[in-house]
Design a protein around this motif. Structure first.
Motif, PDB file in Angstrom:
ATOM      1  N   LEU A 273      -4.212  16.532 -10.607  1.00 10.82           N
ATOM      2  CA  LEU A 273      -4.999  16.632  -9.574  1.00 10.82           C
ATOM      3  C   LEU A 273      -5.019  15.369  -8.773  1.00 10.82           C
ATOM      4  CD1 LEU A 273      -7.847  19.142 -10.479  1.00 10.82           C
ATOM      5  CD2 LEU A 273      -5.484  19.589  -9.691  1.00 10.82           C
ATOM      6  N   PHE A 274      -4.066  14.958  -8.104  1.00 12.84           N
ATOM      7  CA  PHE A 274      -3.901  13.915  -7.129  1.00 12.84           C
ATOM      8  C   PHE A 274      -3.649  14.096  -5.541  1.00 12.84           C
ATOM      9  CE2 PHE A 274      -2.776  12.237 -11.577  1.00 12.84           C
ATOM     10  CZ  PHE A 274      -3.692  11.264 -11.710  1.00 12.84           C
ATOM     11  N   ASN A 275      -4.304  13.270  -4.781  1.00 12.22           N
ATOM     12  CA  ASN A 275      -3.974  13.357  -3.438  1.00 12.22           C
ATOM     13  C   ASN A 275      -3.857  14.585  -2.999  1.00 12.22           C
ATOM     14  OD1 ASN A 275      -3.420  10.403  -3.048  1.00 12.22           O
ATOM     15  ND2 ASN A 275      -1.922  10.737  -4.554  1.00 12.22           N
ATOM     16  N   GLY A 276      -4.812  15.447  -3.270  1.00 12.35           N
ATOM     17  CA  GLY A 276      -5.014  16.991  -2.511  1.00 12.35           C
ATOM     18  C   GLY A 276      -4.374  18.011  -3.209  1.00 12.35           C
ATOM     19  N   SER A 277      -3.795  17.754  -4.454  1.00 12.33           N
ATOM     20  CA  SER A 277      -3.177  18.707  -5.197  1.00 12.33           C
ATOM     21  C   SER A 277      -3.953  19.741  -6.105  1.00 12.33           C
ATOM     22  CB  SER A 277      -2.148  18.214  -6.227  1.00 12.33           C
ATOM     23  OG  SER A 277      -1.500  19.195  -7.241  1.00 12.33           O
ATOM     24  N   SER A 278      -3.519  21.131  -6.272  1.00  9.61           N
ATOM     25  CA  SER A 278      -4.150  21.931  -7.118  1.00  9.61           C
ATOM     26  C   SER A 278      -3.205  22.107  -8.299  1.00  9.61           C
ATOM     27  CB  SER A 278      -4.610  23.114  -6.641  1.00  9.61           C
ATOM     28  OG  SER A 278      -3.361  23.754  -6.160  1.00  9.61           O
ATOM     29  N   GLU A 279      -3.787  22.771  -9.410  1.00 10.95           N
ATOM     30  CA  GLU A 279      -2.917  23.012 -10.647  1.00 10.95           C
ATOM     31  C   GLU A 279      -1.555  23.844 -10.319  1.00 10.95           C
ATOM     32  OE1 GLU A 279      -5.199  24.791 -13.718  1.00 10.95           O
ATOM     33  OE2 GLU A 279      -6.769  23.279 -13.570  1.00 10.95           O
ATOM     34  N   TYR A 307       2.818   6.489  -9.356  1.00 13.21           N
ATOM     35  CA  TYR A 307       2.413   7.143 -10.551  1.00 13.21           C
ATOM     36  C   TYR A 307       2.553   6.389 -12.032  1.00 13.21           C
ATOM     37  CZ  TYR A 307       0.730  11.052  -7.594  1.00 13.21           C
ATOM     38  OH  TYR A 307      -0.010  11.486  -6.430  1.00 13.21           O
ATOM     39  N   ILE A 308       1.978   6.521 -12.919  1.00 10.47           N
ATOM     40  CA  ILE A 308       2.153   6.185 -14.398  1.00 10.47           C
ATOM     41  C   ILE A 308       1.916   7.419 -15.505  1.00 10.47           C
ATOM     42  CG2 ILE A 308       1.605   4.637 -16.219  1.00 10.47           C
ATOM     43  CD1 ILE A 308       1.164   2.668 -14.215  1.00 10.47           C
ATOM     44  N   ASP A 320      -2.856   7.229 -11.302  1.00  6.62           N
ATOM     45  CA  ASP A 320      -2.626   6.940  -9.808  1.00  6.62           C
ATOM     46  C   ASP A 320      -2.248   5.400  -9.694  1.00  6.62           C
ATOM     47  OD1 ASP A 320      -2.163   6.717  -6.973  1.00  6.62           O
ATOM     48  OD2 ASP A 320      -3.823   8.263  -6.478  1.00  6.62           O
ATOM     49  N   SER A 321      -1.046   4.971  -9.251  1.00  2.00           N
ATOM     50  CA  SER A 321      -1.074   3.473  -9.115  1.00  2.00           C
ATOM     51  C   SER A 321      -0.377   3.208  -7.855  1.00  2.00           C
ATOM     52  CB  SER A 321      -0.141   3.056 -10.342  1.00  2.00           C
ATOM     53  OG  SER A 321       1.169   3.673 -10.211  1.00  2.00           O
ATOM     54  N   GLY A 322      -0.920   4.110  -6.963  1.00  3.90           N
ATOM     55  CA  GLY A 322      -0.210   3.966  -5.854  1.00  3.90           C
ATOM     56  C   GLY A 322      -1.111   3.873  -4.374  1.00  3.90           C
ATOM     57  N   VAL A 323      -0.610   3.685  -3.246  1.00  2.39           N
ATOM     58  CA  VAL A 323      -1.201   3.519  -2.148  1.00  2.39           C
ATOM     59  C   VAL A 323      -1.634   4.871  -1.304  1.00  2.39           C
ATOM     60  CG1 VAL A 323      -1.715   2.239   0.296  1.00  2.39           C
ATOM     61  CG2 VAL A 323      -0.665   1.042  -1.743  1.00  2.39           C
ATOM     62  N   PRO A 324      -2.914   5.179  -0.767  1.00  4.54           N
ATOM     63  CA  PRO A 324      -2.812   6.397  -0.176  1.00  4.54           C
ATOM     64  C   PRO A 324      -1.649   6.677   0.920  1.00  4.54           C
ATOM     65  CG  PRO A 324      -4.927   5.466  -0.202  1.00  4.54           C
ATOM     66  CD  PRO A 324      -3.833   4.348  -0.745  1.00  4.54           C
ATOM     67  N   GLY A 334      -8.312   7.643  -4.385  1.00  8.99           N
ATOM     68  CA  GLY A 334      -8.463   7.611  -5.740  1.00  8.99           C
ATOM     69  C   GLY A 334      -7.364   6.796  -6.343  1.00  8.99           C
ATOM     70  N   ALA A 335      -7.234   5.720  -5.831  1.00  7.69           N
ATOM     71  CA  ALA A 335      -6.434   4.630  -6.325  1.00  7.69           C
ATOM     72  C   ALA A 335      -7.106   4.189  -7.747  1.00  7.69           C
ATOM     73  CB  ALA A 335      -6.395   3.293  -5.517  1.00  7.69           C
ATOM     74  N   LEU A 336      -6.217   4.202  -8.653  1.00  2.11           N
ATOM     75  CA  LEU A 336      -6.578   3.897 -10.195  1.00  2.11           C
ATOM     76  C   LEU A 336      -7.255   4.953 -10.849  1.00  2.11           C
ATOM     77  CD1 LEU A 336      -5.688   0.944  -9.129  1.00  2.11           C
ATOM     78  CD2 LEU A 336      -7.377  -0.069 -10.500  1.00  2.11           C
ATOM     79  N   SER A 337      -7.456   6.314 -10.282  1.00  3.13           N
ATOM     80  CA  SER A 337      -7.982   7.195 -10.867  1.00  3.13           C
ATOM     81  C   SER A 337      -6.938   7.722 -12.040  1.00  3.13           C
ATOM     82  CB  SER A 337      -8.235   8.211  -9.942  1.00  3.13           C
ATOM     83  OG  SER A 337      -7.257   8.694  -9.430  1.00  3.13           O
TER      84      SER A 337
END
Length: 636
Positions: A273-279, A307-308, A320-324, A334-337
């Motif tokens: 669940l990154f950047n507005g995603s659902s499962e 991403y890592i 999450d290792s990126g910029v919005p 959510g940078a670094l979440s």
């Protein structure tokens, strides 16, 4: 650019005129396309009864009744995009076939006349064409001649709108769906739509603009990654249907996009669940991947996409290792979440996306992610939905040795406002049962901050006082779950130099709101008590300028009375706003952070010296460093 936009508007206006010079419309499609994906037969049964189920709503859908008033744009798009034909085909009965045909007939005979409504948005229009042609053999093949004539005339009219929208602009994922619809038209009505050379040219341009070198889509949303892969897979299969070689770029991109999608899955087969995603559904993801490429290896290096992925003995850590991303309607800050799962069980998650407009706004905030938030300030400041600080950047290093993972990250989102650089470290052991973290803020420590760890709804958490060492007790959080495949597991969450609490949270991983919990760590050395109290709010602090009742009223107003929330419990709203007032402080130190490998040590020293130098200039040599450590370890 302005001239091209003007030409496109003229072409769209001309579409309303009668079709001239298109030749005789065929009675049936030249090629019969077949949708590849499975539906839900239970939803199909409801559709036969005149009920369209979407997320947690039941909406009326039968000839003459297309959902009523006050529906959201998302629901209108789903209704008029006809993807629900997949559920009726999955049911497979004659009643389902006739009901589907009656609905299509009713729509053609009473189609909406407003050409600027959601019904005629490019993505809705493209979905409708693709689904009508993809399910033609299900609902139309056995129909009478009159139906075929009306159906093909309508396809012709809808197709002219698609052609008028070319060439594409904005470079969003929806362009791939439009190209898929245009290619379907070129196959099924080749005399009317001789588009294949243009489509190939536009496709090459979109692939170059939207797909990064590691296969990540520029919108950085794992669910959009899935839909892009689905569209590209269908485009490739349509080329194969007419024995035409697809653009060579498409084959390479399919490999990279599929490998990147595999990397963004948890052990349960669903998406992070990154950047507005659902499962999304695991079986659907499996089917898309199996049809896309023969490669079965996940992407390991996703630095370009931000991403890592760390995988150790069935445990998965995703960061999450990126910029919005730039070209999205809602930016998720959510940078670094991170998210963490053990086997098929998710433990630490982000909150996801969905719900009303108020919820969507709240879930985009930093507090809705498992990450640190400084002084109720978002990690990225926006202005007109664009990054206010163009110098915002994220640094990351990932190294693996003998199965164990070391990750170091940092971002400068609070540097201008607070003179702070945020550093985050992770260590995941080779057996996958020991995850450790270190949170560091380099700044003049006069501001409160929180570190949130949102838990999956199936994970239970309780506070305990345990004797870690002889005659030395420590307050910890005990996480437990009972999973059908993984069995019962217990994990201990320990932390140091922080005040820890269990608070209420929400989870939208399956696009419906579920109540859950979160572990929140507060820094101990805060200068203002009122700042501490203000910072204790749960993720709903996004609504801090509204009282509780106003938010509840806003949701009720948006949801309206034209559809029924079948899983919605208004009592849950009140629970989300309750605060846990019990104080729990851990002063014991989890085991020291494992020694770094040489490359991480070298890069860390370089980054640290640069960051410290910048902060000293800002703060006139009053630098202080705040550090909190935590550990999540399975208790055997």
């Amino acid at each position: 650019m302005a001239f091209q936009e003007m030409v496109k508007k003229i072409r769209l206006s001309l579409v309303r005129l009668p079709a001239i010079g298109y030749g005789q419309i065929p009675e049936v499609p030249v090629y019969i396309l077949r949708d590849l994906w499975t539906g839900n037969s239970v939803y199909g049964m409801h559709l036969v009864k005149g009920e369209f189920i979407y997320q947690d709503y039941v909406i009326s859908l039968y000839p003459g009744q297309w959902g009523g008033k006050n529906l959201s744009c998302e629901i209108i798009g789903k209704l008029h995009g006809f993807s629900w034909l997949r559920d009726m085909r999955e049911l497979g009965t004659e009643n389902a076939r006739l009901a589907a045909r009656n609905l299509v007939t009713d729509w053609i005979g009473n189609s909406p006349s407003s050409y600027d409504s959601v019904v005629y948005r490019p993505i809705t229009l493209a979905d409708r064409i693709v689904n009508w042609l993809g399910f033609y053999d299900f609902f139309a093949a056995s129909a009478e001649k009159y139906f075929h004539q009306q159906f093909m005339r309508r396809i012709m009219k809808e197709g002219r709108y698609v052609v008028a929208m070319l060439p594409l602009d904005n470079h969003t994922h929806e362009n791939f769906t439009l190209l898929k619809a245009a290619l379907a038209l070129a196959l099924c009505m080749p005399e009317q739509f001789d588009l294949i050379p243009k489509i190939s040219k536009f496709l090459q341009s979109e692939l170059a603009e939207q797909i990064l070198e590691d296969g990540i889509h520029i919108e950085r949303n794992p669910e959009i990654q899935l839909y892009v892969l689905r569209d590209l897979t269908e485009i490739r299969l349509m080329y194969q249907l007419i024995n035409m070689r697809p653009p060579s770029e498409l084959i390479l991109v399919l490999d990279n996009v599929s490998r990147a999608l595999r990397a963004l899955r948890h052990g349960d087969g669903r998406l992070a669940l990154f950047n507005g995603s659902s499962e999304n559904e695991a079986h659907f993801i499996d089917r898309v991947l199996s049809n896309s490429t023969q490669k079965r290896v996940a992407m390991t290096d996703m630095k370009a996409g931000g991403y890592i992925r760390c995988f150790a003995n069935r445990s998965t850590l995703l960061i999450d290792s990126g910029v919005p991303p730039k070209k999205v309607d809602i930016k998720y800050l959510g940078a670094l979440s991170f998210e963490f799962s053990a086997g098929k069980q998710r433990l630490i998650v982000n909150c996801g996306a969905g719900g009303s407009s108020a919820w969507r706004s709240a879930l985009a905030g930093t507090a809705a992610h498992s990450v640190l938030k400084l002084s109720n300030t978002e990690s990225v400041l926006l202005e007109d939905n664009q990054l206010k600080d163009l110098n915002f950047k994220v640094e990351s290093i990932h190294e693996m040795t003998e199965g164990a993972h070391w990750v170091e990250l940092s971002h400068n989102g609070w540097q201008k406002a607070y003179g702070a650089i945020y550093h985050r470290k992770f260590y995941l052991s080779a057996d996958g049962q020991d995850l450790r973290g270190e949170e560091t803020l380099d700044f003049d420590q006069s501001y409160p901050f929180t570190i949130r760890f949102h838990l999956h709804p199936s994970v239970k958490v309780e506070e305990k006082l345990v004797e870690i060492r002889k005659n030395e007790k420590e307050k910890i959080f005990v996480l437990s779950f009972q999973h059908p495949q993984e069995g019962k597991q217990i994990w201990w969450f320990r932390f140091s130099d922080a005040e820890g609490k269990v608070e209420n949270s929400v989870y939208f991983g399956e696009k419906v709101r579920l109540a859950t919990k979160q572990i929140v760590l507060y820094n101990l050395h805060q200068s203002k008590k009122n700042d501490v109290e203000e910072n204790k709010a749960s993720i709903t602090t996004k609504f801090e300028k509204q009282d509780k009742q106003s938010v509840l009223n806003e949701e009720q107003k948006e949801e309206g009375s034209d559809y029924v929330a079948i899983f919605h419990n208004q009592n849950d709203d009140a629970k989300i706003w309750q605060r846990n007032t019990a104080d729990h402080v851990s002063v014991g130190m989890p085991e020291d952070f494992p020694e770094k490998t040489s490359e991480i040590q070298r890069q860390s020293e370089i980054n640290s010296s640069l960051n410290h130098s910048n902060i000293k200039n800002i703060q006139n040599d009053k630098e202080k460093i705040t550090k909190i450590r935590w550990a999540l370890r399975r208790k055997v």
